[in-house]
Design a protein around this motif. Structure first.
Motif, PDB file in Angstrom:
ATOM      1  N   PHE A  20       0.824  -1.209   0.000  1.00 28.12           N
ATOM      2  CA  PHE A  20       0.000   0.000   0.000  1.00 28.12           C
ATOM      3  C   PHE A  20       0.862   1.264   0.000  1.00 28.12           C
ATOM      4  O   PHE A  20       0.655   2.169  -0.817  1.00 28.12           O
ATOM      5  CB  PHE A  20      -0.939  -0.014   1.218  1.00 28.12           C
ATOM      6  CG  PHE A  20      -1.714   1.253   1.388  1.00 28.12           C
ATOM      7  CD1 PHE A  20      -2.733   1.582   0.510  1.00 28.12           C
ATOM      8  CD2 PHE A  20      -1.413   2.128   2.424  1.00 28.12           C
ATOM      9  CE1 PHE A  20      -3.447   2.766   0.664  1.00 28.12           C
ATOM     10  CE2 PHE A  20      -2.114   3.314   2.583  1.00 28.12           C
ATOM     11  CZ  PHE A  20      -3.143   3.632   1.703  1.00 28.12           C
ATOM     12  N   MET A  21       1.834   1.321   0.913  1.00 28.78           N
ATOM     13  CA  MET A  21       2.589   2.562   1.124  1.00 28.78           C
ATOM     14  C   MET A  21       3.572   2.880   0.000  1.00 28.78           C
ATOM     15  O   MET A  21       3.699   4.040  -0.391  1.00 28.78           O
ATOM     16  CB  MET A  21       3.352   2.526   2.459  1.00 28.78           C
ATOM     17  CG  MET A  21       2.466   2.575   3.681  1.00 28.78           C
ATOM     18  SD  MET A  21       1.290   3.955   3.732  1.00 28.78           S
ATOM     19  CE  MET A  21       2.348   5.359   3.593  1.00 28.78           C
ATOM     20  N   VAL A  22       4.295   1.900  -0.513  1.00 28.15           N
ATOM     21  CA  VAL A  22       5.294   2.188  -1.551  1.00 28.15           C
ATOM     22  C   VAL A  22       4.630   2.794  -2.784  1.00 28.15           C
ATOM     23  O   VAL A  22       5.022   3.879  -3.229  1.00 28.15           O
ATOM     24  CB  VAL A  22       6.157   0.950  -1.878  1.00 28.15           C
ATOM     25  CG1 VAL A  22       7.036   1.206  -3.090  1.00 28.15           C
ATOM     26  CG2 VAL A  22       7.006   0.560  -0.669  1.00 28.15           C
ATOM     27  N   PRO A  23       3.593   2.161  -3.343  1.00 24.32           N
ATOM     28  CA  PRO A  23       2.949   2.794  -4.504  1.00 24.32           C
ATOM     29  C   PRO A  23       2.322   4.150  -4.171  1.00 24.32           C
ATOM     30  O   PRO A  23       2.367   5.068  -4.997  1.00 24.32           O
ATOM     31  CB  PRO A  23       1.872   1.793  -4.928  1.00 24.32           C
ATOM     32  CG  PRO A  23       2.312   0.488  -4.369  1.00 24.32           C
ATOM     33  CD  PRO A  23       3.048   0.821  -3.097  1.00 24.32           C
ATOM     34  N   LEU A  24       1.763   4.285  -2.964  1.00 27.96           N
ATOM     35  CA  LEU A  24       1.148   5.556  -2.580  1.00 27.96           C
ATOM     36  C   LEU A  24       2.176   6.680  -2.530  1.00 27.96           C
ATOM     37  O   LEU A  24       1.965   7.767  -3.078  1.00 27.96           O
ATOM     38  CB  LEU A  24       0.439   5.427  -1.232  1.00 27.96           C
ATOM     39  CG  LEU A  24      -0.207   6.715  -0.707  1.00 27.96           C
ATOM     40  CD1 LEU A  24      -1.332   7.163  -1.626  1.00 27.96           C
ATOM     41  CD2 LEU A  24      -0.707   6.509   0.714  1.00 27.96           C
ATOM     42  N   VAL A  25       3.303   6.430  -1.889  1.00 29.10           N
ATOM     43  CA  VAL A  25       4.351   7.451  -1.776  1.00 29.10           C
ATOM     44  C   VAL A  25       4.911   7.791  -3.157  1.00 29.10           C
ATOM     45  O   VAL A  25       5.086   8.971  -3.489  1.00 29.10           O
ATOM     46  CB  VAL A  25       5.465   6.986  -0.809  1.00 29.10           C
ATOM     47  CG1 VAL A  25       6.677   7.890  -0.888  1.00 29.10           C
ATOM     48  CG2 VAL A  25       4.936   6.937   0.623  1.00 29.10           C
ATOM     49  N   VAL A  26       5.153   6.786  -3.980  1.00 31.88           N
ATOM     50  CA  VAL A  26       5.663   7.037  -5.333  1.00 31.88           C
ATOM     51  C   VAL A  26       4.636   7.826  -6.144  1.00 31.88           C
ATOM     52  O   VAL A  26       4.985   8.791  -6.838  1.00 31.88           O
ATOM     53  CB  VAL A  26       6.041   5.713  -6.044  1.00 31.88           C
ATOM     54  CG1 VAL A  26       6.358   5.949  -7.512  1.00 31.88           C
ATOM     55  CG2 VAL A  26       7.215   5.049  -5.340  1.00 31.88           C
ATOM     56  N   LEU A  27       3.378   7.453  -6.042  1.00 28.76           N
ATOM     57  CA  LEU A  27       2.319   8.152  -6.778  1.00 28.76           C
ATOM     58  C   LEU A  27       2.204   9.615  -6.340  1.00 28.76           C
ATOM     59  O   LEU A  27       2.121  10.518  -7.180  1.00 28.76           O
ATOM     60  CB  LEU A  27       0.980   7.433  -6.596  1.00 28.76           C
ATOM     61  CG  LEU A  27      -0.228   8.127  -7.233  1.00 28.76           C
ATOM     62  CD1 LEU A  27      -0.098   8.128  -8.758  1.00 28.76           C
ATOM     63  CD2 LEU A  27      -1.523   7.453  -6.805  1.00 28.76           C
ATOM     64  N   LEU A  28       2.201   9.855  -5.045  1.00 26.26           N
ATOM     65  CA  LEU A  28       2.092  11.238  -4.553  1.00 26.26           C
ATOM     66  C   LEU A  28       3.314  12.061  -4.960  1.00 26.26           C
ATOM     67  O   LEU A  28       3.183  13.232  -5.322  1.00 26.26           O
ATOM     68  CB  LEU A  28       1.897  11.252  -3.034  1.00 26.26           C
ATOM     69  CG  LEU A  28       0.548  10.725  -2.554  1.00 26.26           C
ATOM     70  CD1 LEU A  28       0.513  10.651  -1.034  1.00 26.26           C
ATOM     71  CD2 LEU A  28      -0.596  11.581  -3.090  1.00 26.26           C
ATOM     72  N   GLY A  29       4.489  11.449  -4.920  1.00 31.13           N
ATOM     73  CA  GLY A  29       5.691  12.141  -5.381  1.00 31.13           C
ATOM     74  C   GLY A  29       5.595  12.483  -6.855  1.00 31.13           C
ATOM     75  O   GLY A  29       5.935  13.589  -7.285  1.00 31.13           O
ATOM     76  N   PHE A  30       5.107  11.523  -7.654  1.00 34.94           N
ATOM     77  CA  PHE A  30       4.935  11.755  -9.087  1.00 34.94           C
ATOM     78  C   PHE A  30       3.916  12.864  -9.332  1.00 34.94           C
ATOM     79  O   PHE A  30       4.136  13.758 -10.160  1.00 34.94           O
ATOM     80  CB  PHE A  30       4.496  10.465  -9.775  1.00 34.94           C
ATOM     81  CG  PHE A  30       4.147  10.647 -11.225  1.00 34.94           C
ATOM     82  CD1 PHE A  30       5.148  10.777 -12.182  1.00 34.94           C
ATOM     83  CD2 PHE A  30       2.822  10.708 -11.628  1.00 34.94           C
ATOM     84  CE1 PHE A  30       4.830  10.960 -13.525  1.00 34.94           C
ATOM     85  CE2 PHE A  30       2.493  10.889 -12.963  1.00 34.94           C
ATOM     86  CZ  PHE A  30       3.498  11.015 -13.913  1.00 34.94           C
ATOM     87  N   MET A  31       2.793  12.837  -8.616  1.00 34.86           N
ATOM     88  CA  MET A  31       1.755  13.853  -8.797  1.00 34.86           C
ATOM     89  C   MET A  31       2.273  15.236  -8.434  1.00 34.86           C
ATOM     90  O   MET A  31       1.961  16.214  -9.109  1.00 34.86           O
ATOM     91  CB  MET A  31       0.515  13.493  -7.976  1.00 34.86           C
ATOM     92  CG  MET A  31      -0.234  12.305  -8.556  1.00 34.86           C
ATOM     93  SD  MET A  31      -1.607  11.737  -7.526  1.00 34.86           S
ATOM     94  CE  MET A  31      -2.579  13.200  -7.363  1.00 34.86           C
TER      95      MET A  31
END
Length: 182
Positions: A20-31
């Motif tokens: 859950f956290m790894v994709p979320l953090v990467v996604l928020l960083g990308f956004m």
């Protein structure tokens, strides 16, 4: 001695939180990166400091850092019942919002000085987060060391942009040439 969870259950909890956290953090960083980027004509017109790395480096470094951050947060999130877990997660959330604000402030608003203050907040709040993570899971805090080093480098780079582009840092437009005819 009472055991609340087996090692297998703890690993499974960490795995679930990581997924859950790894994709979320990467996604928020990308956004956040989409709210402003180095391709703007404003940024292209700036004098680049000598410590400015090749642009391709930024995407690689940030992706690796966001993955490490995601695993670090997953370690804390999966530490059910650990003293200080809640405070550590809240401190991280506050830190992360500030960190994500840098890109839109620097590139989107073109406010280099304000962006430097945002990075100052990011570095100080990250040190607080690392101290809180250390109390819960030491490895989680250690996973954040490269992130801290990069945030410090980013602050130094931001400062160098201000030093080399004082007019852009103050929000002034470059003086236009005036032609006088007699």
């Amino acid at each position: 001695m009472n055991i609340l969870a087996s090692k297998e259950q703890l690993r499974a909890s960490f795995l679930r939180w990581s997924l859950f956290m790894v994709p979320l953090v990467v996604l928020l960083g990308f956004m956040s990166g989409q709210l402003g980027n180095a391709s703007t004509s404003w940024f292209q017109s700036l004098d680049k400091p000598s410590i400015f790395p090749p642009p391709a480096i930024f995407g690689i470094v940030w992706t690796v850092l966001w993955v490490l951050v995601g695993f670090s947060v997953a370690m804390i999130a999966s530490a059910w019942g650990a003293r200080g877990r809640g405070a550590a997660l809240i401190a991280f959330a506050l830190h992360f919002v500030g960190t994500l604000a840098w890109t839109p402030v620097f590139f989107g608003m073109q406010e280099m000085t304000l962006a430097l203050y945002v990075l100052g907040y990011a570095v100080v709040s990250l040190i607080v987060v690392m101290a809180l993570f250390w109390r819960v899971r030491r490895v989680a805090a250690l996973l954040l060391v490269p992130y801290l080093l990069w945030a410090c480098f980013a602050a130094a780079l931001n400062y160098q942009f201000i030093a080399e582009n004082p007019a852009a840092a103050s929000g002034e437009e470059p003086a236009a040439a005036v032609e006088i005819t007699l």
